[in-house]
Write a protein that holds these residues in place. Structure first.
Motif, PDB file in Angstrom:
ATOM      1  N   GLU A 120      43.270  24.095  43.514  1.00 61.85           N
ATOM      2  CA  GLU A 120      42.826  25.572  44.246  1.00 61.85           C
ATOM      3  C   GLU A 120      42.922  26.854  43.972  1.00 61.85           C
ATOM      4  N   ILE A 121      44.257  26.897  43.162  1.00 66.02           N
ATOM      5  CA  ILE A 121      44.582  28.297  42.833  1.00 66.02           C
ATOM      6  C   ILE A 121      43.699  28.532  41.299  1.00 66.02           C
ATOM      7  N   GLU A 122      43.499  27.019  40.116  1.00 59.48           N
ATOM      8  CA  GLU A 122      42.652  27.432  39.364  1.00 59.48           C
ATOM      9  C   GLU A 122      41.957  27.702  39.647  1.00 59.48           C
ATOM     10  N   ARG A 123      41.078  26.741  41.045  1.00 58.47           N
ATOM     11  CA  ARG A 123      39.403  27.221  40.876  1.00 58.47           C
ATOM     12  C   ARG A 123      39.189  28.723  41.436  1.00 58.47           C
ATOM     13  N   ASP A 124      40.060  29.653  42.097  1.00 59.19           N
ATOM     14  CA  ASP A 124      40.138  31.182  42.432  1.00 59.19           C
ATOM     15  C   ASP A 124      40.679  32.003  41.534  1.00 59.19           C
ATOM     16  N   LEU A 125      41.119  31.600  40.905  1.00 62.38           N
ATOM     17  CA  LEU A 125      40.922  32.479  40.005  1.00 62.38           C
ATOM     18  C   LEU A 125      40.304  33.444  38.857  1.00 62.38           C
ATOM     19  N   GLY A 126      39.451  32.807  38.857  1.00 61.36           N
ATOM     20  CA  GLY A 126      38.245  33.640  38.121  1.00 61.36           C
ATOM     21  C   GLY A 126      36.770  34.038  39.349  1.00 61.36           C
ATOM     22  N   ARG A 127      37.271  33.869  40.742  1.00 60.16           N
ATOM     23  CA  ARG A 127      36.932  34.515  41.379  1.00 60.16           C
ATOM     24  C   ARG A 127      37.303  36.119  41.972  1.00 60.16           C
ATOM     25  N   THR A 128      38.159  36.328  41.108  1.00 54.56           N
ATOM     26  CA  THR A 128      39.605  37.077  41.542  1.00 54.56           C
ATOM     27  C   THR A 128      39.365  38.648  41.161  1.00 54.56           C
ATOM     28  N   LEU A 129      38.513  39.502  42.413  1.00 56.15           N
ATOM     29  CA  LEU A 129      37.794  41.437  41.876  1.00 56.15           C
ATOM     30  C   LEU A 129      37.733  41.305  40.966  1.00 56.15           C
ATOM     31  N   PRO A 130      36.823  40.968  40.714  1.00 56.81           N
ATOM     32  CA  PRO A 130      35.600  40.868  39.426  1.00 56.81           C
ATOM     33  C   PRO A 130      35.216  42.244  39.724  1.00 56.81           C
ATOM     34  N   GLY A 131      35.436  42.614  37.985  1.00 63.44           N
ATOM     35  CA  GLY A 131      35.674  44.557  37.487  1.00 63.44           C
ATOM     36  C   GLY A 131      36.495  45.242  37.496  1.00 63.44           C
ATOM     37  N   VAL A 132      37.702  44.655  38.541  1.00 61.80           N
ATOM     38  CA  VAL A 132      38.879  45.623  38.666  1.00 61.80           C
ATOM     39  C   VAL A 132      39.222  45.971  37.638  1.00 61.80           C
ATOM     40  N   LYS A 133      39.468  46.635  37.369  1.00 61.80           N
ATOM     41  CA  LYS A 133      40.367  47.559  35.509  1.00 61.80           C
ATOM     42  C   LYS A 133      42.064  46.546  36.403  1.00 61.80           C
ATOM     43  N   GLY A 134      42.615  47.235  35.246  1.00 66.27           N
ATOM     44  CA  GLY A 134      44.219  46.549  35.006  1.00 66.27           C
ATOM     45  C   GLY A 134      45.010  47.740  34.919  1.00 66.27           C
ATOM     46  N   PRO A 135      46.096  47.085  35.067  1.00 67.28           N
ATOM     47  CA  PRO A 135      47.339  48.918  35.064  1.00 67.28           C
ATOM     48  C   PRO A 135      47.560  49.302  34.342  1.00 67.28           C
ATOM     49  N   CYS A 136      46.703  49.308  33.024  1.00 68.05           N
ATOM     50  CA  CYS A 136      46.857  49.732  31.671  1.00 68.05           C
ATOM     51  C   CYS A 136      45.341  50.105  31.711  1.00 68.05           C
TER      52      CYS A 136
END
Length: 81
Positions: free
Chosen positions: A27-43
């Protein structure tokens, strides 16, 4: 089933899950790709959670939380909390 032995983040990442917990990791693997698309990272990286680094970090946090609270494990949308 038994709770994770250690409580530190590092020890929770090393926790060996029982065979019946493979659904949790799936379930974690399935949801990883759906997490906050387009959000910028810490850098300032674009689409941080689409990168291997971002997904690995998120996977680790979610797996550690699932080990820390085995009665809850992982449920959909925890990747947004």
């Amino acid at each position: 089933h038994e709770e994770a032995a250690g409580r530190s983040y590092a020890s929770l990442l090393q926790y060996h899950r029982p065979p019946d917990s493979s659904t949790c990791m799936a379930e974690i693997e399935r949801d990883l790709g759906r997490t906050l698309p387009g959000v910028k990272g810490p850098c300032g990286e674009t689409d941080y959670f689409a990168t291997k680094t971002g997904q690995n970090k998120l996977r680790n946090v979610l797996a550690a939380f699932a080990a820390y609270t085995p009665t809850v494990g992982y449920c959909q949308s925890m990747n947004f909390v």
